[in-house]
Design a protein around this motif. Structure first.
Motif, PDB file in Angstrom:
ATOM      1  N   GLU A  12      43.332  14.677  34.692  1.00  0.00           N
ATOM      2  CA  GLU A  12      42.795  15.788  35.220  1.00  0.00           C
ATOM      3  C   GLU A  12      44.101  16.726  35.564  1.00  0.00           C
ATOM      4  OE1 GLU A  12      41.599  14.886  39.359  1.00  0.00           O
ATOM      5  OE2 GLU A  12      39.800  16.149  39.241  1.00  0.00           O
ATOM      6  N   ALA A  13      45.320  16.171  35.813  1.00  0.00           N
ATOM      7  CA  ALA A  13      46.378  16.766  36.181  1.00  0.00           C
ATOM      8  C   ALA A  13      47.074  17.527  35.133  1.00  0.00           C
ATOM      9  CB  ALA A  13      47.427  15.956  36.898  1.00  0.00           C
ATOM     10  N   HIS A  14      47.029  16.686  33.957  1.00  0.00           N
ATOM     11  CA  HIS A  14      47.397  17.054  32.752  1.00  0.00           C
ATOM     12  C   HIS A  14      46.536  18.287  32.105  1.00  0.00           C
ATOM     13  CE1 HIS A  14      50.527  14.131  31.322  1.00  0.00           C
ATOM     14  NE2 HIS A  14      50.292  13.653  32.624  1.00  0.00           N
ATOM     15  N   GLU A  15      45.437  18.179  32.295  1.00  0.00           N
ATOM     16  CA  GLU A  15      44.525  19.356  31.664  1.00  0.00           C
ATOM     17  C   GLU A  15      44.815  20.409  32.620  1.00  0.00           C
ATOM     18  OE1 GLU A  15      40.329  18.223  31.751  1.00  0.00           O
ATOM     19  OE2 GLU A  15      39.874  20.277  31.000  1.00  0.00           O
ATOM     20  N   PHE A  16      44.884  20.497  33.724  1.00  0.00           N
ATOM     21  CA  PHE A  16      45.278  21.614  34.669  1.00  0.00           C
ATOM     22  C   PHE A  16      46.768  21.969  34.195  1.00  0.00           C
ATOM     23  CE2 PHE A  16      47.819  23.235  38.126  1.00  0.00           C
ATOM     24  CZ  PHE A  16      46.770  24.021  38.671  1.00  0.00           C
ATOM     25  N   VAL A  17      47.666  21.305  33.624  1.00  0.00           N
ATOM     26  CA  VAL A  17      48.979  21.882  33.328  1.00  0.00           C
ATOM     27  C   VAL A  17      48.909  22.384  32.070  1.00  0.00           C
ATOM     28  CG1 VAL A  17      51.334  20.998  32.689  1.00  0.00           C
ATOM     29  CG2 VAL A  17      50.029  19.823  34.774  1.00  0.00           C
ATOM     30  N   ARG A  18      48.183  21.765  31.109  1.00  0.00           N
ATOM     31  CA  ARG A  18      48.033  22.425  29.680  1.00  0.00           C
ATOM     32  C   ARG A  18      47.215  23.831  30.129  1.00  0.00           C
ATOM     33  NH1 ARG A  18      50.085  20.812  25.792  1.00  0.00           N
ATOM     34  NH2 ARG A  18      49.403  18.718  26.144  1.00  0.00           N
ATOM     35  N   ASN A  19      46.298  23.942  30.864  1.00  0.00           N
ATOM     36  CA  ASN A  19      45.443  25.288  31.007  1.00  0.00           C
ATOM     37  C   ASN A  19      46.731  26.276  31.715  1.00  0.00           C
ATOM     38  OD1 ASN A  19      43.342  24.807  30.098  1.00  0.00           O
ATOM     39  ND2 ASN A  19      42.402  23.822  31.915  1.00  0.00           N
ATOM     40  N   LEU A  20      47.678  25.940  32.527  1.00  0.00           N
ATOM     41  CA  LEU A  20      48.453  26.661  33.048  1.00  0.00           C
ATOM     42  C   LEU A  20      49.571  27.084  31.936  1.00  0.00           C
ATOM     43  CD1 LEU A  20      49.343  27.788  35.973  1.00  0.00           C
ATOM     44  CD2 LEU A  20      50.705  25.368  36.249  1.00  0.00           C
ATOM     45  N   LEU A  21      49.993  26.083  31.127  1.00  0.00           N
ATOM     46  CA  LEU A  21      50.846  26.571  30.300  1.00  0.00           C
ATOM     47  C   LEU A  21      50.298  27.666  29.188  1.00  0.00           C
ATOM     48  CD1 LEU A  21      52.338  23.060  29.067  1.00  0.00           C
ATOM     49  CD2 LEU A  21      53.481  24.824  30.078  1.00  0.00           C
ATOM     50  N   LEU A  22      48.864  27.532  29.028  1.00  0.00           N
ATOM     51  CA  LEU A  22      48.258  28.198  28.125  1.00  0.00           C
ATOM     52  C   LEU A  22      48.153  29.544  28.757  1.00  0.00           C
ATOM     53  CD1 LEU A  22      45.133  25.976  26.851  1.00  0.00           C
ATOM     54  CD2 LEU A  22      46.803  27.284  25.529  1.00  0.00           C
ATOM     55  N   GLU A  23      48.330  29.884  30.022  1.00  0.00           N
ATOM     56  CA  GLU A  23      48.511  30.950  30.859  1.00  0.00           C
ATOM     57  C   GLU A  23      49.915  31.792  30.798  1.00  0.00           C
ATOM     58  OE1 GLU A  23      47.422  31.386  35.041  1.00  0.00           O
ATOM     59  OE2 GLU A  23      45.367  30.152  34.586  1.00  0.00           O
ATOM     60  N   MET A  24      50.813  30.611  30.529  1.00  0.00           N
ATOM     61  CA  MET A  24      52.111  31.196  31.022  1.00  0.00           C
ATOM     62  C   MET A  24      52.796  31.433  29.364  1.00  0.00           C
ATOM     63  SD  MET A  24      53.339  28.257  33.465  1.00  0.00           S
ATOM     64  CE  MET A  24      55.228  28.782  33.434  1.00  0.00           C
ATOM     65  N   TYR A  25      52.274  30.984  28.243  1.00  0.00           N
ATOM     66  CA  TYR A  25      52.664  31.060  27.183  1.00  0.00           C
ATOM     67  C   TYR A  25      51.752  31.277  25.930  1.00  0.00           C
ATOM     68  CZ  TYR A  25      56.795  28.673  29.223  1.00  0.00           C
ATOM     69  OH  TYR A  25      58.022  28.348  30.038  1.00  0.00           O
ATOM     70  N   GLU A  26      52.433  31.775  24.681  1.00  0.00           N
ATOM     71  CA  GLU A  26      51.340  32.223  23.668  1.00  0.00           C
ATOM     72  C   GLU A  26      50.494  30.732  23.442  1.00  0.00           C
ATOM     73  OE1 GLU A  26      52.123  32.812  19.127  1.00  0.00           O
ATOM     74  OE2 GLU A  26      53.472  34.177  20.462  1.00  0.00           O
ATOM     75  N   LYS A  27      49.455  30.827  22.957  1.00  0.00           N
ATOM     76  CA  LYS A  27      48.606  29.655  23.113  1.00  0.00           C
ATOM     77  C   LYS A  27      48.935  28.893  22.022  1.00  0.00           C
ATOM     78  CE  LYS A  27      44.287  31.427  25.242  1.00  0.00           C
ATOM     79  NZ  LYS A  27      45.227  32.260  26.037  1.00  0.00           N
TER      80      LYS A  27
END
Ligand code: PGA
Length: 252
Positions: free
Chosen positions: A186-201
């Motif tokens: 759950e935490a990792h998925e949240f972090v992945r989504n945050l990275l997707l917002e912050m960086y190019e997909k």
């Protein structure tokens, strides 16, 4: 492109020189022939030069447990990126919870270390995680978001293999209490989504996110089976070759 799993051993403030040499040699020998995963060890600074000689040419990667952002100068107690590179050490753990909580390293300081590491070509393992009180107070994701946005502020990522994240819930470090597979994912998925917002997909999808906190030979398989868990940062269980070997040879 698939994310190559990374198993990272953090030796913390353990090992004499002789112990470090032996443990590193044992790790090298159990890693022979591995091609589908990476292994990294982070001995104390005092053992880096010794361990560097042991791992040279083996594929086992060497990391420091912290790093300064300056090239040189009046920074008593700190180690410069160039000093690490000279040893063949091209990774560094940054923002570990023990640095944050025992030694008072702030998000801003962690960000400075991150920027320094990236600038000098050292791959950071950027650690973050919530305390038990924060989890119980329902603040986990807010805390992770704050730590990640602050720690990675102004950090550009061109090569996604040159930045590694590590989610380490503070309550799980050295306590024997591991986050459940579900909590970790759950935490990792949240972090992945945050990275997707912050960086190019395409970049965000390639950045590895490790789980750390009481990883052992019994729980590693289930954790690494989670879709957003790309490896483990291992403390206690990395100090014994038997348990570390089993973790390295996790089965997905
Ligand atoms: P632990 O430590 O595996 O002993 O819980 C993990 C870490 O602090 O990186």
């Amino acid at each position: 492109m698939q994310r190559i799993p990374l198993i990272a051993g953090n030796w913390k403030m353990h090992t004499s020189l002789a112990e470090a040499r032996n443990l590193a040699a044992a790790v090298v020998s159990v890693c022979k022939g591995l091609t589908d995963r990476e292994v990294m060890i982070a001995p104390p600074f005092t053992a880096l030069a010794t361990v560097a000689e042991v791992v040279r040419g083996s594929g086992v990667r060497l990391a420091a447990q912290n790093i300064c952002w300056e090239e040189q100068g009046a920074f008593t107690g700190e180690i410069a990126p160039g000093m690490l590179r000279e040893l063949g050490c091209d990774m560094a753990i940054i923002g570990h919870s023990e640095r944050r909580h025992i030694f008072g390293e702030s998000d801003a300081l962690v960000n400075q270390r991150m920027a320094g590491a990236m600038r000098f070509g050292i791959t950071p393992i950027f650690c973050f995680g919530e305390t038990l009180a924060e989890r119980e107070g329902g603040q986990t994701m807010a805390v992770l978001e704050r730590q990640i946005r602050a720690g990675l502020a102004d950090i550009a990522v061109v090569d996604p293999t040159r930045l590694v994240l590590a989610y380490e819930p503070v309550w799980a470090i050295g306590t024997g209490k591991t986050a459940s597979d579900h909590q970790a994912q759950e935490a990792h998925e949240f972090v992945r989504n945050l990275l997707l917002e912050m960086y190019e997909k395409s970049i965000a999808r390639q950045i590895r996110i490790l789980y750390g906190g009481s990883v052992n030979s019994g729980n590693v398989d289930a954790l690494l089976r989670q879709p957003d868990i790309d490896g483990a940062l291992v403390g206690g269980a990395a100090l014994k070759v038997d348990s570390f070997e089993r973790i390295i040879h996790f089965r997905q």
